[in-house]
Scaffold this motif. Structure first.
Motif, PDB file in Angstrom:
ATOM      1  N   LEU A  49       0.822  -1.203   0.000  1.00 36.66           N
ATOM      2  CA  LEU A  49       0.000   0.000   0.000  1.00 36.66           C
ATOM      3  C   LEU A  49       0.855   1.252   0.000  1.00 36.66           C
ATOM      4  O   LEU A  49       0.584   2.216  -0.739  1.00 36.66           O
ATOM      5  CB  LEU A  49      -0.914  -0.008   1.229  1.00 36.66           C
ATOM      6  N   VAL A  50       1.906   1.244   0.808  1.00 40.29           N
ATOM      7  CA  VAL A  50       2.803   2.398   0.858  1.00 40.29           C
ATOM      8  C   VAL A  50       3.462   2.630  -0.497  1.00 40.29           C
ATOM      9  O   VAL A  50       3.628   3.778  -0.937  1.00 40.29           O
ATOM     10  CB  VAL A  50       3.866   2.198   1.957  1.00 40.29           C
ATOM     11  N   GLY A  51       3.830   1.550  -1.158  1.00 39.36           N
ATOM     12  CA  GLY A  51       4.425   1.690  -2.478  1.00 39.36           C
ATOM     13  C   GLY A  51       3.501   2.394  -3.454  1.00 39.36           C
ATOM     14  O   GLY A  51       3.923   3.269  -4.229  1.00 39.36           O
ATOM     15  N   LEU A  52       2.222   2.028  -3.443  1.00 36.18           N
ATOM     16  CA  LEU A  52       1.247   2.675  -4.328  1.00 36.18           C
ATOM     17  C   LEU A  52       1.050   4.147  -3.965  1.00 36.18           C
ATOM     18  O   LEU A  52       0.970   5.004  -4.848  1.00 36.18           O
ATOM     19  CB  LEU A  52      -0.092   1.929  -4.248  1.00 36.18           C
ATOM     20  N   VAL A  53       0.979   4.424  -2.651  1.00 35.43           N
ATOM     21  CA  VAL A  53       0.784   5.807  -2.206  1.00 35.43           C
ATOM     22  C   VAL A  53       1.981   6.670  -2.586  1.00 35.43           C
ATOM     23  O   VAL A  53       1.831   7.790  -3.097  1.00 35.43           O
ATOM     24  CB  VAL A  53       0.546   5.851  -0.683  1.00 35.43           C
ATOM     25  N   LEU A  54       3.184   6.155  -2.355  1.00 36.76           N
ATOM     26  CA  LEU A  54       4.383   6.920  -2.690  1.00 36.76           C
ATOM     27  C   LEU A  54       4.490   7.171  -4.187  1.00 36.76           C
ATOM     28  O   LEU A  54       4.921   8.253  -4.615  1.00 36.76           O
ATOM     29  CB  LEU A  54       5.627   6.188  -2.194  1.00 36.76           C
ATOM     30  N   LYS A  55       4.095   6.206  -4.975  1.00 30.79           N
ATOM     31  CA  LYS A  55       4.129   6.388  -6.432  1.00 30.79           C
ATOM     32  C   LYS A  55       3.249   7.559  -6.847  1.00 30.79           C
ATOM     33  O   LYS A  55       3.625   8.382  -7.695  1.00 30.79           O
ATOM     34  CB  LYS A  55       3.671   5.097  -7.122  1.00 30.79           C
ATOM     35  N   GLN A  56       2.060   7.673  -6.233  1.00 31.75           N
ATOM     36  CA  GLN A  56       1.164   8.779  -6.539  1.00 31.75           C
ATOM     37  C   GLN A  56       1.714  10.105  -6.009  1.00 31.75           C
ATOM     38  O   GLN A  56       1.623  11.137  -6.679  1.00 31.75           O
ATOM     39  CB  GLN A  56      -0.220   8.516  -5.940  1.00 31.75           C
ATOM     40  N   LEU A  57       2.278  10.090  -4.797  1.00 33.99           N
ATOM     41  CA  LEU A  57       2.850  11.307  -4.244  1.00 33.99           C
ATOM     42  C   LEU A  57       3.988  11.837  -5.103  1.00 33.99           C
ATOM     43  O   LEU A  57       4.092  13.050  -5.348  1.00 33.99           O
ATOM     44  CB  LEU A  57       3.368  11.042  -2.829  1.00 33.99           C
ATOM     45  N   PHE A  58       4.834  10.937  -5.566  1.00 31.65           N
ATOM     46  CA  PHE A  58       5.960  11.359  -6.398  1.00 31.65           C
ATOM     47  C   PHE A  58       5.480  11.940  -7.720  1.00 31.65           C
ATOM     48  O   PHE A  58       6.079  12.873  -8.261  1.00 31.65           O
ATOM     49  CB  PHE A  58       6.900  10.183  -6.667  1.00 31.65           C
ATOM     50  N   ALA A  59       4.394  11.381  -8.238  1.00 34.93           N
ATOM     51  CA  ALA A  59       3.882  11.848  -9.533  1.00 34.93           C
ATOM     52  C   ALA A  59       3.166  13.188  -9.408  1.00 34.93           C
ATOM     53  O   ALA A  59       3.303  14.062 -10.268  1.00 34.93           O
ATOM     54  CB  ALA A  59       2.948  10.802 -10.129  1.00 34.93           C
ATOM     55  N   LEU A  60       2.400  13.380  -8.324  1.00 32.50           N
ATOM     56  CA  LEU A  60       1.596  14.595  -8.173  1.00 32.50           C
ATOM     57  C   LEU A  60       2.419  15.799  -7.725  1.00 32.50           C
ATOM     58  O   LEU A  60       2.106  16.941  -8.069  1.00 32.50           O
ATOM     59  CB  LEU A  60       0.468  14.346  -7.172  1.00 32.50           C
ATOM     60  N   GLN A  61       3.447  15.565  -6.914  1.00 31.39           N
ATOM     61  CA  GLN A  61       4.309  16.645  -6.421  1.00 31.39           C
ATOM     62  C   GLN A  61       3.491  17.786  -5.801  1.00 31.39           C
ATOM     63  O   GLN A  61       3.625  18.952  -6.176  1.00 31.39           O
ATOM     64  CB  GLN A  61       5.194  17.178  -7.559  1.00 31.39           C
ATOM     65  N   SER A  62       2.630  17.448  -4.859  1.00 33.62           N
ATOM     66  CA  SER A  62       1.823  18.437  -4.165  1.00 33.62           C
ATOM     67  C   SER A  62       2.367  18.654  -2.754  1.00 33.62           C
ATOM     68  O   SER A  62       2.515  17.693  -1.991  1.00 33.62           O
ATOM     69  CB  SER A  62       0.363  17.976  -4.071  1.00 33.62           C
ATOM     70  N   PRO A  63       2.658  19.909  -2.369  1.00 31.35           N
ATOM     71  CA  PRO A  63       3.158  20.138  -1.003  1.00 31.35           C
ATOM     72  C   PRO A  63       2.128  19.780   0.061  1.00 31.35           C
ATOM     73  O   PRO A  63       2.482  19.327   1.145  1.00 31.35           O
ATOM     74  CB  PRO A  63       3.464  21.641  -0.994  1.00 31.35           C
ATOM     75  N   TRP A  64       0.843  19.952  -0.245  1.00 33.05           N
ATOM     76  CA  TRP A  64      -0.202  19.654   0.733  1.00 33.05           C
ATOM     77  C   TRP A  64      -0.368  18.156   0.934  1.00 33.05           C
ATOM     78  O   TRP A  64      -0.579  17.692   2.062  1.00 33.05           O
ATOM     79  CB  TRP A  64      -1.520  20.290   0.295  1.00 33.05           C
ATOM     80  N   LEU A  65      -0.267  17.393  -0.146  1.00 32.99           N
ATOM     81  CA  LEU A  65      -0.345  15.936  -0.005  1.00 32.99           C
ATOM     82  C   LEU A  65       0.882  15.397   0.725  1.00 32.99           C
ATOM     83  O   LEU A  65       0.780  14.459   1.526  1.00 32.99           O
ATOM     84  CB  LEU A  65      -0.476  15.283  -1.378  1.00 32.99           C
ATOM     85  N   THR A  66       2.028  15.984   0.450  1.00 32.24           N
ATOM     86  CA  THR A  66       3.246  15.577   1.153  1.00 32.24           C
ATOM     87  C   THR A  66       3.125  15.875   2.640  1.00 32.24           C
ATOM     88  O   THR A  66       3.478  15.049   3.492  1.00 32.24           O
ATOM     89  CB  THR A  66       4.473  16.300   0.572  1.00 32.24           C
ATOM     90  N   LEU A  67       2.595  17.062   2.970  1.00 36.55           N
ATOM     91  CA  LEU A  67       2.389  17.427   4.365  1.00 36.55           C
ATOM     92  C   LEU A  67       1.375  16.505   5.033  1.00 36.55           C
ATOM     93  O   LEU A  67       1.561  16.088   6.186  1.00 36.55           O
ATOM     94  CB  LEU A  67       1.913  18.879   4.448  1.00 36.55           C
ATOM     95  N   ALA A  68       0.308  16.165   4.310  1.00 36.32           N
ATOM     96  CA  ALA A  68      -0.709  15.272   4.866  1.00 36.32           C
ATOM     97  C   ALA A  68      -0.122  13.895   5.153  1.00 36.32           C
ATOM     98  O   ALA A  68      -0.392  13.288   6.201  1.00 36.32           O
ATOM     99  CB  ALA A  68      -1.885  15.156   3.900  1.00 36.32           C
ATOM    100  N   ALA A  69       0.691  13.387   4.226  1.00 42.81           N
ATOM    101  CA  ALA A  69       1.323  12.082   4.435  1.00 42.81           C
ATOM    102  C   ALA A  69       2.258  12.115   5.640  1.00 42.81           C
ATOM    103  O   ALA A  69       2.283  11.189   6.451  1.00 42.81           O
ATOM    104  CB  ALA A  69       2.095  11.671   3.178  1.00 42.81           C
ATOM    105  N   ALA A  70       3.017  13.205   5.776  1.00 42.46           N
ATOM    106  CA  ALA A  70       3.925  13.338   6.909  1.00 42.46           C
ATOM    107  C   ALA A  70       3.148  13.402   8.222  1.00 42.46           C
ATOM    108  O   ALA A  70       3.545  12.792   9.225  1.00 42.46           O
ATOM    109  CB  ALA A  70       4.787  14.584   6.744  1.00 42.46           C
TER     110      ALA A  70
END
Length: 267
Positions: A49-70
């Motif tokens: 699951l983390v692999g799929l989520v990280l793949k999307q995060l890397f593709a979208l490059q959104s600071p808000w999504l990165t902050l939410a994940a953190a």
């Protein structure tokens, strides 16, 4: 040289090694075979699951999504720190204290790393921020949970000695100082031990991963040194904040020991 791809079959072959542990559990009547299977299944599901989520995060490059994940990672770290404590501060203080100490220390260290040493563009690039956060967060979690558990257990065990120091005129900080030192040492020791054997005894996961991915060993070493420094800094700050907060909660402004602010021992 590109990394060697792994197939599901390759992972299945390696997974057969779990049968050894399962066999030992059955042979020695340890009762761990079910727990072992569930833990392995949980690990595979979580990592997938983390692999799929990280793949999307890397593709979208959104600071808000990165902050939410953190933020989600920090909240789960606080929950794990709470779960590892035998005696908890009542009223949600253990969760709040652990989460605040871990999150605050890790945030400061990560900002320092991303803005000075690594400097990705953009600086919040999830490809760098999230994996680094995971490594630092996991170690800070271990240190904080060990320190808090040590401090609360020692406060109960050494109640008479603490109250004697208070009765002789000592402040709450003076009375709790031996316990505070012991908790700090306990929380920091795993990080110190890890640094002492890194390279000579063990090759850490990040360094090994970079080498397997084709990176120059010299660059992999630099990154690993950086990570160990970040881990040490975050763990030290987190352990200090958590233990100081716990001492303040277990005593009051009138310099009395307040064990009534502790919950019962877990069974």
């Amino acid at each position: 040289m590109p990394p060697i791809p792994l197939t599901v079959g390759d992972l299945a072959v390696a997974g057969l090694l779990l049968l050894i542990n399962g066999g030992l559990s059955v042979a020695l009547s340890l009762g761990l075979e079910r727990t072992l299977v569930l833990a392995a299944a949980r690990m595979v599901a979580q990592l997938s699951l983390v692999g799929l989520v990280l793949k999307q995060l890397f593709a979208l490059q959104s600071p808000w999504l990165t902050l939410a994940a953190a933020l989600v990672m920090v909240l789960f770290a606080g929950h794990e720190a709470l779960a590892r404590q035998e005696r908890r501060l009542a009223g949600g203080w253990s969760y709040g204290l652990g989460t605040g100490a871990i999150g605050g220390a890790t945030s400061l260290v990560m900002l320092l790393a991303l803005l000075t040493a690594i400097r990705p563009a953009p600086w919040w690039d999830a490809r760098y921020a999230i994996p680094l956060l995971g490594m630092v967060l996991g170690n800070a979690l271990s240190g904080v949970s060990l320190a808090l558990n040590t401090l609360t257990a020692a406060a109960v065990r050494e109640r008479a000695a603490i109250e004697a120091r208070l009765a002789l005129g000592g402040t709450r900080w003076e009375a709790m100082q031996p316990l505070l030192r012991h908790a700090l040492r306990t929380g920091l020791m795993p990080t110190i031990n890890a640094m002492a054997v890194t390279g000579l005894v063990s090759l850490p996961g990040m360094m090994t991963g970079q080498i397997l991915a084709g990176s120059d060993p010299g660059e992999a070493v630099k990154y690993q040194i950086l990570i160990m420094f970040l881990i040490s800094g975050a763990t030290g700050l987190g352990v200090l904040a958590a233990t100081l907060g716990a001492v303040r909660r277990l005593t009051d402004a009138r310099h009395r020991l307040r064990l009534d602010r502790l919950g019962g021992a877990r069974r």
